[in-house]
Design a protein around this motif. Structure first.
Motif, PDB file in Angstrom:
ATOM      1  N   LEU A  83       7.077  -0.741  15.529  1.00 44.39           N
ATOM      2  CA  LEU A  83       8.274  -0.041  15.985  1.00 44.39           C
ATOM      3  C   LEU A  83       8.528  -0.255  17.475  1.00 44.39           C
ATOM      4  CD1 LEU A  83       7.864   3.384  14.125  1.00 44.39           C
ATOM      5  CD2 LEU A  83       9.593   1.646  13.647  1.00 44.39           C
ATOM      6  N   LYS A  84       7.467  -0.256  18.251  1.00 39.83           N
ATOM      7  CA  LYS A  84       7.611  -0.238  19.712  1.00 39.83           C
ATOM      8  C   LYS A  84       7.460  -1.598  20.381  1.00 39.83           C
ATOM      9  CE  LYS A  84       5.969   4.545  20.006  1.00 39.83           C
ATOM     10  NZ  LYS A  84       7.323   5.089  20.237  1.00 39.83           N
ATOM     11  N   ASP A 115      19.427   1.255  14.202  1.00 40.14           N
ATOM     12  CA  ASP A 115      19.268   1.209  15.656  1.00 40.14           C
ATOM     13  C   ASP A 115      18.878   2.568  16.238  1.00 40.14           C
ATOM     14  OD1 ASP A 115      19.984  -1.474  15.694  1.00 40.14           O
ATOM     15  OD2 ASP A 115      22.122  -1.003  15.871  1.00 40.14           O
ATOM     16  N   ASN A 116      19.105   3.650  15.487  1.00 42.26           N
ATOM     17  CA  ASN A 116      18.915   4.990  16.032  1.00 42.26           C
ATOM     18  C   ASN A 116      17.793   5.787  15.376  1.00 42.26           C
ATOM     19  OD1 ASN A 116      21.225   5.200  18.010  1.00 42.26           O
ATOM     20  ND2 ASN A 116      22.361   4.679  16.164  1.00 42.26           N
ATOM     21  N   LEU A 117      17.092   5.182  14.450  1.00 42.08           N
ATOM     22  CA  LEU A 117      15.989   5.866  13.775  1.00 42.08           C
ATOM     23  C   LEU A 117      14.943   6.314  14.806  1.00 42.08           C
ATOM     24  CD1 LEU A 117      14.380   4.650  10.507  1.00 42.08           C
ATOM     25  CD2 LEU A 117      12.921   5.096  12.461  1.00 42.08           C
ATOM     26  N   ASN A 118      14.615   7.606  14.811  1.00 40.25           N
ATOM     27  CA  ASN A 118      13.711   8.183  15.807  1.00 40.25           C
ATOM     28  C   ASN A 118      12.254   7.889  15.442  1.00 40.25           C
ATOM     29  OD1 ASN A 118      11.891  10.522  16.820  1.00 40.25           O
ATOM     30  ND2 ASN A 118      13.749  10.727  18.066  1.00 40.25           N
ATOM     31  N   HIS A 119      11.525   7.217  16.340  1.00 43.57           N
ATOM     32  CA  HIS A 119      10.154   6.801  16.060  1.00 43.57           C
ATOM     33  C   HIS A 119       9.230   7.992  15.836  1.00 43.57           C
ATOM     34  CE1 HIS A 119      10.797   2.684  18.258  1.00 43.57           C
ATOM     35  NE2 HIS A 119      11.498   2.804  17.153  1.00 43.57           N
ATOM     36  N   GLU A 120       9.320   8.969  16.705  1.00 45.24           N
ATOM     37  CA  GLU A 120       8.405  10.113  16.604  1.00 45.24           C
ATOM     38  C   GLU A 120       8.621  10.885  15.319  1.00 45.24           C
ATOM     39  OE1 GLU A 120       7.140  14.132  19.152  1.00 45.24           O
ATOM     40  OE2 GLU A 120       8.577  12.694  19.996  1.00 45.24           O
ATOM     41  N   MET A 121       9.875  11.089  14.958  1.00 46.00           N
ATOM     42  CA  MET A 121      10.174  11.803  13.712  1.00 46.00           C
ATOM     43  C   MET A 121       9.689  11.017  12.503  1.00 46.00           C
ATOM     44  SD  MET A 121      13.983  13.326  14.433  1.00 46.00           S
ATOM     45  CE  MET A 121      14.298  14.484  15.769  1.00 46.00           C
ATOM     46  N   LEU A 122       9.903   9.705  12.529  1.00 39.50           N
ATOM     47  CA  LEU A 122       9.441   8.872  11.419  1.00 39.50           C
ATOM     48  C   LEU A 122       7.932   8.963  11.259  1.00 39.50           C
ATOM     49  CD1 LEU A 122       9.685   6.687   9.239  1.00 39.50           C
ATOM     50  CD2 LEU A 122       9.673   4.969  11.068  1.00 39.50           C
ATOM     51  N   VAL A 161       0.833  -1.204   0.000  1.00 36.96           N
ATOM     52  CA  VAL A 161       0.000   0.000   0.000  1.00 36.96           C
ATOM     53  C   VAL A 161       0.869   1.257   0.000  1.00 36.96           C
ATOM     54  CG1 VAL A 161      -1.727   1.312   1.289  1.00 36.96           C
ATOM     55  CG2 VAL A 161      -1.918  -1.177   1.142  1.00 36.96           C
ATOM     56  N   LEU A 162       1.878   1.291   0.870  1.00 40.87           N
ATOM     57  CA  LEU A 162       2.737   2.472   0.961  1.00 40.87           C
ATOM     58  C   LEU A 162       3.521   2.711  -0.326  1.00 40.87           C
ATOM     59  CD1 LEU A 162       4.206   2.212   4.593  1.00 40.87           C
ATOM     60  CD2 LEU A 162       2.215   3.487   3.801  1.00 40.87           C
ATOM     61  N   PRO A 199      12.991  -1.809   5.561  1.00 42.88           N
ATOM     62  CA  PRO A 199      13.555  -1.080   4.426  1.00 42.88           C
ATOM     63  C   PRO A 199      12.659   0.057   3.930  1.00 42.88           C
ATOM     64  CG  PRO A 199      13.815  -3.442   4.127  1.00 42.88           C
ATOM     65  CD  PRO A 199      12.904  -3.258   5.297  1.00 42.88           C
ATOM     66  N   GLN A 200      11.335  -0.173   3.924  1.00 44.89           N
ATOM     67  CA  GLN A 200      10.411   0.873   3.495  1.00 44.89           C
ATOM     68  C   GLN A 200      10.452   2.063   4.450  1.00 44.89           C
ATOM     69  OE1 GLN A 200       8.736   2.464   1.206  1.00 44.89           O
ATOM     70  NE2 GLN A 200       6.990   1.126   0.865  1.00 44.89           N
ATOM     71  N   LEU A 201      10.439   1.780   5.746  1.00 44.07           N
ATOM     72  CA  LEU A 201      10.486   2.849   6.739  1.00 44.07           C
ATOM     73  C   LEU A 201      11.818   3.594   6.682  1.00 44.07           C
ATOM     74  CD1 LEU A 201       8.811   1.094   9.801  1.00 44.07           C
ATOM     75  CD2 LEU A 201       7.742   2.532   8.055  1.00 44.07           C
ATOM     76  N   ALA A 202      12.901   2.857   6.453  1.00 42.07           N
ATOM     77  CA  ALA A 202      14.213   3.490   6.319  1.00 42.07           C
ATOM     78  C   ALA A 202      14.248   4.424   5.120  1.00 42.07           C
ATOM     79  CB  ALA A 202      15.294   2.414   6.190  1.00 42.07           C
TER      80      ALA A 202
END
Length: 445
Positions: free
Chosen positions: A191-192, A163-170, A112-113, A216-219
């Motif tokens: 994520l959580k 390992d450091n990708l910020n959840h809120e920013m994403l 979908v994304l 990979p999509q989220l990255a």
């Protein structure tokens, strides 16, 4: 692709600012079933300990039940199973192995994304995208260096990106295009939810598990907003000379015409990434002199040969062809080659007493897979050496299993091996041929 998803793609292409308020209804039983079929059948099981094969029994009903739970809000994501793989430098890379139904739902959400973000992502982003491969990225880099006035290469590495990708920013990035709170809630759960290690559940406050279907999509989404849009603006507004960018997931290479602009960009990149809680790896990020004129410039300045850099398993080297013109040679990365040979050696020992034909068939697949990736112009001597080393290790293994086998001679055995394992041949054309043909096919000029 369903008519509904096709409509999402057309809408995303026509209006770059539209926010999609209703997306979850596209996650149908048909899409979930297709997503299940897309998963690797031999993949490791997660905490549910259920494999693809085990799920197949009654999967039509099970997937319908999964669809109902998703739309009713009763679907619950399970923590990943933590596993580790050894990196080339000897350190351990953590992997997150999701439960099977989580993989299915993640694959469906990715589909979908993709309808939205394939129209948003920039042209120099290649990792984990439709109709794009590692060799497309390698071709683009080759063509950029050889056809533009590139004299400096920034070989960059983001330290512990996944390992450091910020959840809120994403999630804020996703909200610029996705208004469906149910989809955002699903992504937030993945994520959580964390992972299980040594019997303990550990919640994740940052990062996304490497190895999960949706990571990979989220990255790509995260780096699209953090790096790609900004780097495109910098190239258009700030750069006076030529500048090229090629990114594959979190691995990217940037080329510059002028050294001053490269240094200015690098300083700005440090600042840009820090705003999003990311940093460049100090030991793995380098600015090197590289390109058509690097050898001549360094010779005039009393310096040695141009340094090399690695990208997607290849070491890139400034050389000359037989006519004396600049040639960008790409050879198999030494550590990759050694690691693969060690793997083959270990597997051959395990197969020591198997039938020769069976081992030959297995080894043929290994060599074929290696050749299909590394068989590029300028690297065939390394590919052929890999072939010889594999056959030689096979012969040594056979010699150990009986007195009769010890009499096997290399020349005669090599001829026999060639009947089971054809000698490697060039697989990929010169990059400029494929790169420009593909761009013309998609109307990119």
């Amino acid at each position: 692709m369903s008519f509904g998803l096709d409509g999402v793609r057309r809408r995303a292409e026509s209006d770059k600012s539209v926010k999609f308020m209703s997306l979850l209804h596209h996650v149908t039983a048909t899409l979930l079933r297709k997503s299940y079929y897309q998963l690797k059948k031999d993949a490791a099981a997660g905490v549910d300990e259920e494999t693809w094969i085990e799920y197949y029994e009654g999967h039509w009903d099970r997937i319908e039940n999964l669809r109902e739970r998703i739309h009713k809000g009763s679907y619950r994501a399970q923590p990943s199973r933590r596993a580790y793989i050894t990196k080339e430098d000897g350190s351990q890379r953590p992997l997150g192995i999701a439960a099977l139904e989580d993989k299915i739902v993640q694959q469906a959400i990715c589909t979908v994304l993709n309808q939205i973000y394939e129209s948003d992502f920039v042209d120099f982003s290649y990792g984990f995208r439709e109709n794009r491969s590692q060799h497309d990225a390698l071709d683009a880099l080759y063509v950029g260096i050889t056809s533009r006035k590139i004299n400096w290469i920034l070989d960059a590495d983001i330290k512990g990106f996944f390992d450091n990708l910020n959840h809120e920013m994403l999630l804020n990035f996703l909200k610029s295009r996705i208004g469906d709170k149910r989809v955002l809630r699903l992504i937030s759960k993945w994520l959580k939810t964390g992972y299980i290690e040594d019997g303990k559940r550990i919640r994740q406050e940052a990062g996304t598990p490497q190895g999960s279907v949706i990571s990979p999509q989220l990255a790509n989404v995260y780096l699209h907003y953090v790096l790609d849009i900004w780097a495109s603006w910098w190239r258009k507004i700030k750069a006076k000379g030529d500048m090229i960018i090629v990114r594959y997931a979190d691995d990217f290479v940037i080329g510059f015409q002028y050294h001053e602009e490269a240094e200015t960009f690098l300083a700005a990149l440090h600042s840009r990434l820090s705003n999003y809680e990311l940093t460049l790896h100090p030991q793995k990020t380098r600015l090197i002199e590289f390109g058509k004129y690097a050898s001549g410039n360094r010779k005039r300045n009393g310096k040695g040969k141009p340094e090399t850099f690695d990208f997607l398993g290849f070491t890139h080297i400034c050389t000359k062809n037989r006519k004396g013109y600049f040639f960008l040679r790409r050879k198999t990365k030494r550590k990759r080659l050694k690691r693969k040979l060690d793997e083959v050696k270990g597997e051959l020992k395990k197969r020591m007493h198997e039938k020769v034909d069976e081992t030959g068939e297995w080894l043929a697949k290994v060599i074929s897979g290696h050749t299909n990736y590394y068989g590029v112009p300028g690297n065939m001597d390394i590919v052929k050496e890999f072939y010889k080393q594999c056959v030689w290790m096979w012969l040594r293994t056979l010699r150990r299993r009986s007195h009769k086998a010890r009499k096997l001679k290399w020349e005669s055995f090599l001829k026999k091996a060639e009947r089971l394992i054809p000698r490697p041949r060039l697989v990929h054309p010169f990059p400029e041929q494929r790169f420009w043909r593909q761009r013309l096919e998609v109307g990119a000029g």
